[in-house]
Design a protein around this motif. Structure first.
Motif, short mmCIF file in Angstrom:
data_model
loop_
_atom_site.label_atom_id
_atom_site.label_comp_id
_atom_site.label_asym_id
_atom_site.label_seq_id
_atom_site.Cartn_x
_atom_site.Cartn_y
_atom_site.Cartn_z
N UNK A 155 35.98 -87.84 117.79
CA UNK A 155 35.51 -86.47 117.55
C UNK A 155 34.37 -86.49 116.55
N UNK A 164 39.77 -78.95 119.74
CA UNK A 164 40.11 -80.29 120.21
C UNK A 164 41.49 -80.71 119.69
N UNK A 165 41.72 -80.51 118.40
CA UNK A 165 42.99 -80.95 117.82
C UNK A 165 44.15 -80.09 118.29
N UNK A 178 46.81 -82.09 109.85
CA UNK A 178 45.44 -81.80 110.29
C UNK A 178 45.25 -80.29 110.44
N UNK A 191 45.16 -81.61 121.35
CA UNK A 191 45.81 -82.90 121.19
C UNK A 191 47.21 -82.77 120.61
N UNK A 192 47.39 -81.86 119.67
CA UNK A 192 48.68 -81.73 118.96
C UNK A 192 49.18 -80.31 119.10
N UNK A 202 30.58 -84.98 117.17
CA UNK A 202 29.89 -84.02 116.30
C UNK A 202 28.63 -84.65 115.70
N UNK A 221 44.65 -79.08 107.10
CA UNK A 221 43.32 -79.52 106.67
C UNK A 221 42.25 -78.58 107.20
N UNK A 222 42.37 -78.25 108.49
CA UNK A 222 41.39 -77.35 109.10
C UNK A 222 41.55 -75.93 108.55
N UNK A 226 22.91 -77.69 111.27
CA UNK A 226 24.19 -77.22 110.69
C UNK A 226 25.40 -77.99 111.21
N UNK A 238 41.41 -84.47 102.22
CA UNK A 238 41.78 -83.64 103.38
C UNK A 238 41.32 -84.38 104.63
N UNK A 239 42.29 -84.99 105.34
CA UNK A 239 41.89 -85.88 106.42
C UNK A 239 41.77 -85.18 107.75
N UNK A 240 40.54 -84.90 108.17
CA UNK A 240 40.35 -84.29 109.49
C UNK A 240 40.17 -85.39 110.54
N UNK A 271 27.06 -73.84 112.26
CA UNK A 271 27.75 -74.46 111.14
C UNK A 271 29.26 -74.29 111.31
N UNK A 282 35.06 -76.21 117.04
CA UNK A 282 35.21 -77.27 118.04
C UNK A 282 36.33 -78.22 117.63
N UNK A 283 36.28 -78.67 116.35
CA UNK A 283 37.31 -79.59 115.88
C UNK A 283 38.69 -78.96 116.04
N UNK A 307 39.92 -75.85 105.15
CA UNK A 307 38.47 -76.02 105.23
C UNK A 307 37.80 -74.77 105.81
N UNK A 335 28.12 -79.74 108.70
CA UNK A 335 29.57 -79.54 108.59
C UNK A 335 30.31 -80.85 108.83
N UNK A 349 30.95 -76.19 114.56
CA UNK A 349 31.49 -77.55 114.46
C UNK A 349 32.97 -77.52 114.12
N UNK A 350 33.34 -76.63 113.17
CA UNK A 350 34.74 -76.53 112.77
C UNK A 350 35.60 -75.97 113.89
#
Ligand SMILES: [Cu+2]
Lengths: 219, 547
Positions: free
Chosen positions: B246, A51-52, A151, A55-56, B250, A154-155, B216, B233-235, A41, A47-48, A158, B220, A44-45
């Motif tokens: 991305x 990745x970002x 972003x 990128x940034x 996922x 945002x992450x 899971x 909240x823009x991911x 669970x 990973x995001x 979250x 998410x 996933x976050x």
């Protein structure tokens, strides 16, 4: 899910099991499988985030400098201590020293509240500085992509938000355990629910151990 | 397999007649009753999703988009997918047959966590309620894949409700998975070693692993879509530089393995049915058992084959293509071993067996056409066409739904204590097979010719194929309705079933039909391997009495 395990405790051996051993092993295996699910669970976050960050990169580095690593460090210390108090709670429960167990569980709860308090301070200051990603987000810095910074926040919100939710759930479970041990001591004959809650709590701690350097430290 | 308990309980207390009150059903901890609760719930969603399919096929009878306007059409195929995938196919075999059978097959009194089991049903119903509200409150037009930024920014309708529905239902699936893994590890009867487990149990073990490790991630992901749409909240938001690809990574990290959540349990059913009606031990038991695990593990590394044209790197595409070819091997192992089991078997063409044979044919076509799509060059032509739609339905309907029907007929006597009408059962197997092929075979051709999915109008030259497909859909619907009809009829008027009407092996057949609440009197001890059939012996003993 842990509540479901905990709620079986007033029966020494639930009807579907043959003996205590089978019951104990089932409960702990269930908890580990549940934690594997939790790992994916959050996975996933993470990973995001990775990745970002790739990128940034510059925006992420610039954005993370606005986080207060001292407050983050304080919270790391608080959670690590709470893991210790939780472990002591489990230990005393195995030794059947219920008064000490209640004490350690309450100490863990207090530390968890402390963690949430520090989070509250951090969140308010971020929102006051226009860093809430869903509001009027403002991030002006020479050569930095504001979208990437948005972003990042945002992450940040979250990930730490979902982690904080897990801390709150932990507080609820511990409060419930204390309540049951204090008022229904005679029925609570085994330490399994406390041990399972301990596993959960260490996991919540572990997630933070990864979140802290990722968000606050690495540049 | 043999158990210490074989006594007959005719007319005595069982799990169905022990308490008739509604409260006893809604608070039950009995895995058998929870299985039936799931059966009722998913039947409702089968009917909802099925009627949407009929509306789609009715629209496509003519080249003009006239019956459903584009917006309504988009919402119809979206809810068709959401209802049937998240609220029918994923819980179908595991939550109904798995719940009912696992403890019986393992010689246990119940699953490891009965309360969690009941909770999973309530969580499922909560998700189902959210989904229904989403449908009534304007629907969703994103497709069941919820691709961003369409879903997060541009789509009209109740996207937040729909993703919440899938999110919540996902946790019900996770709970079932956790429960099954622990049950299979901890609740096996003495003597029931891993190498003696029925293949149905192996299949469910592999399924549960995917449920626990895959779900899971989609939870998410959908959470992030919901947060982006509801709070802002823009991911994945491209305005900020967010990456929609991305999201796709996922999403498919779960949703490809989810296809195996929807097919592995079906393969488990087929192994049981074929062994019973060929009167032979499954050929290459070990290979079939481990192929389930291989599918579960490899299935986690192929998700990129959905993104060959999404701007993923060519080299990543090549790796995903190769692994996708690899995952076909364990599926083929199963088909080969089932076929080898039939060879020189003593074959009885009962309704469940006909469904199982139907499965073998349809799943083979579904699997092989998957390899067309796994080849990158071919996929560029076929991507997002009806070829994909047909491939997917061959696996999901021709595979899982047909397997579900095979299992439902096979264990219907055990679950209800009544026989279904055998003649109608065979008719249903035939009608669904014909209707299914008539519906989806033309879609392969349409897709090959370039008909894109998700459009309600098309050039006139394709009308013949579309009419054929729509005609097939009505035959298929008639087959399904016939089945639902006589199964319900049999609850009252079906012949009373004996404990083991098929002369089948397996612990579940050694308890009365329907079983008592506590499943076994005393503790069963397993002394032999699974599927210890010997054809000649059974013919002489006439133990096989039905048909
Ligand atoms: Cu796939």
């Amino acid at each position: 899910m842990s509540e479901a395990h905990v709620s079986d405790t007033h029966l020494p051996v639930a009807h579907q099991f043959e003996d205590e051993e089978q019951q104990f092993q089932s409960y702990s295996l269930g908890m580990w499988v549940f934690l594997a699910q939790e790992l994916l669970f959050f996975g996933g976050l993470f990973t995001a985030f990775i990745v970002y960050r790739h990128m940034y990169f510059d925006a992420f580095v610039a954005a993370h400098h606005k986080l207060d690593w001292k407050l983050g460090g304080l919270n790391t210390l608080i959670l690590l201590t709470s893991s210790l108090t939780m472990a002591l709670g489990v230990r005393t429960a195995i030794l059947n020293n219920y008064k000490a167990t209640i004490g350690w569980l309450l100490a863990t709860c207090a530390l968890a509240f402390g963690f949430m308090g520090v989070k509250y301070v951090e969140y308010s200051s971020k929102i006051a500085h226009n860093l809430w990603p869903a509001g009027d987000f403002v991030f002006k810095q020479e050569g930095i992509d504001a979208g990437g910074a948005q972003i990042f926040y945002g992450l940040y919100f979250t990930m730490t938000g979902l982690h904080g939710l897990h801390v709150l759930v932990g507080i609820l479970i511990m409060g419930w355990l204390v309540f049951r041990i204090y008022f229904k001591r005679k029925e609570v004959v085994d330490y399994i629910p406390i041990e399972l809650t301990g596993l959960y709590w260490h996991f919540v701690d572990l997630v933070w151990i990864f979140l802290f350097p990722l968000l606050y430290l690495i540049g | 397999m043999s158990a210490a308990t074989t006594s007959q309980h005719k007319g005595s207390v069982n799990y169905l007649n022990c308490d008739y009150s509604l409260k006893s059903w809604l608070t039950t901890l009995d895995h058998k009753r929870i299985g039936l609760l799931y059966l009722i719930a998913i039947l409702i969603f089968f009917l909802i999703g099925g009627s949407m399919a009929l509306m789609i096929r009715y629209e496509l009878l003519t080249p003009e988009g006239d019956f459903l306007m584009s917006d309504t059409y988009n919402k119809t195929f979206t809810m068709h997918g959401v209802a049937l995938i998240f609220f029918f196919l994923i819980p179908s075999i595991p939550a109904v047959l798995g719940n009912f059978l696992l403890p019986l097959m393992l010689g246990a009194k119940d699953v490891a966590f009965p309360r969690l089991n009941l909770l999973s049903w309530y969580v499922f119903m909560a998700g189902a309620t959210l989904g229904t509200i989403a449908l009534v409150a304007g629907g969703v037009d994103t497709g069941w894949t919820f691709y961003t930024p369409l879903s997060s920014t541009f789509a009209h309708g109740a996207v937040v409700l729909a993703v919440s529905a899938a999110f919540v239902a996902g946790f019900s699936s996770i709970m079932t998975g956790v429960n099954f893994i622990v049950t299979i590890h901890m609740m096996r009867a003495p003597g029931l070693t891993w190498s003696r487990l029925p293949l149905f149990v192996w299949a469910h073990y592999a399924t549960s692993l995917i449920q626990v490790l895959g779900t899971p991630v989609i939870a998410i992901t959908l959470f992030l879509v919901g947060v982006e749409r509801a709070i802002g909240i823009g991911i994945f938001d491209p305005k900020l530089g967010g990456d929609p690809v991305l999201f796709q990574h996922l999403f498919w990290f779960y949703s490809h393995p989810a296809v195996y959540i929807m097919i592995l349990p079906g393969m488990g059913v087929i192994s049981e049915v074929i062994a019973c009606f060929a009167r032979r031990r499954i050929f290459g038991y070990d290979f079939v058992a481990y192929s389930s695990l291989a599918i579960a593990v490899l299935g986690f590394f192929v998700w990129g084959h959905h993104m060959f044209v999404s701007g993923q790197s060519m080299y990543a595409g090549m790796v995903f293509s190769v692994i996708t070819f690899l995952v076909a091997i364990p599926s083929a192992v199963k088909i080969f071993n089932w076929t080898a089991t039939l060879y020189k078997g003593s074959i009885h063409l009962t309704a469940p067996m006909l469904f199982a044979l139907s499965f073998m044919g349809l799943f083979t076509i579904g699997g092989l056409t998957g390899l067309f799509l796994a080849s990158m060059a071919v996929d560029i032509h076929l991507h997002d066409t009806y070829f994909v739609v047909a491939h997917f339905h061959y696996v999901m309907v021709g595979g899982q739904i047909i397997a579900f029907l095979a299992g439902l007929h096979f264990w219907w006597p055990k679950m209800t204590g009544r026989m279904y009408p055998e003649g109608l059962g065979k008719l249903s197997a035939l009608v669904t097979f014909i209707g299914f092929n008539l519906t989806f075979m033309p879609q392969f051709i349409l897709g090959y010719m370039g008909m894109p999915r998700r459009y309600h109008s098309y050039p006139e030259e394709w009308q013949v194929l579309h009419v054929l497909s729509s005609a097939g859909a009505s035959v298929l619907a008639a087959g399904f309705l016939l089945t639902i009809g006589y199964l319900i009829w049999s609850l009252w008027y079906g012949e009373k079933a004996s404990a083991n009407p098929w002369g089948a092996k397996g612990l579940e057949w050694q308890v009365p039909s329907p079983p008592p609440t506590e499943n076994f009197e005393g503790k069963p001890i397993v002394k032999e391997e699974a599927y210890h059939y010997s054809p000649e012996l059974h013919e002489e003993e006439k133990e096989y009495e039905h048909v």
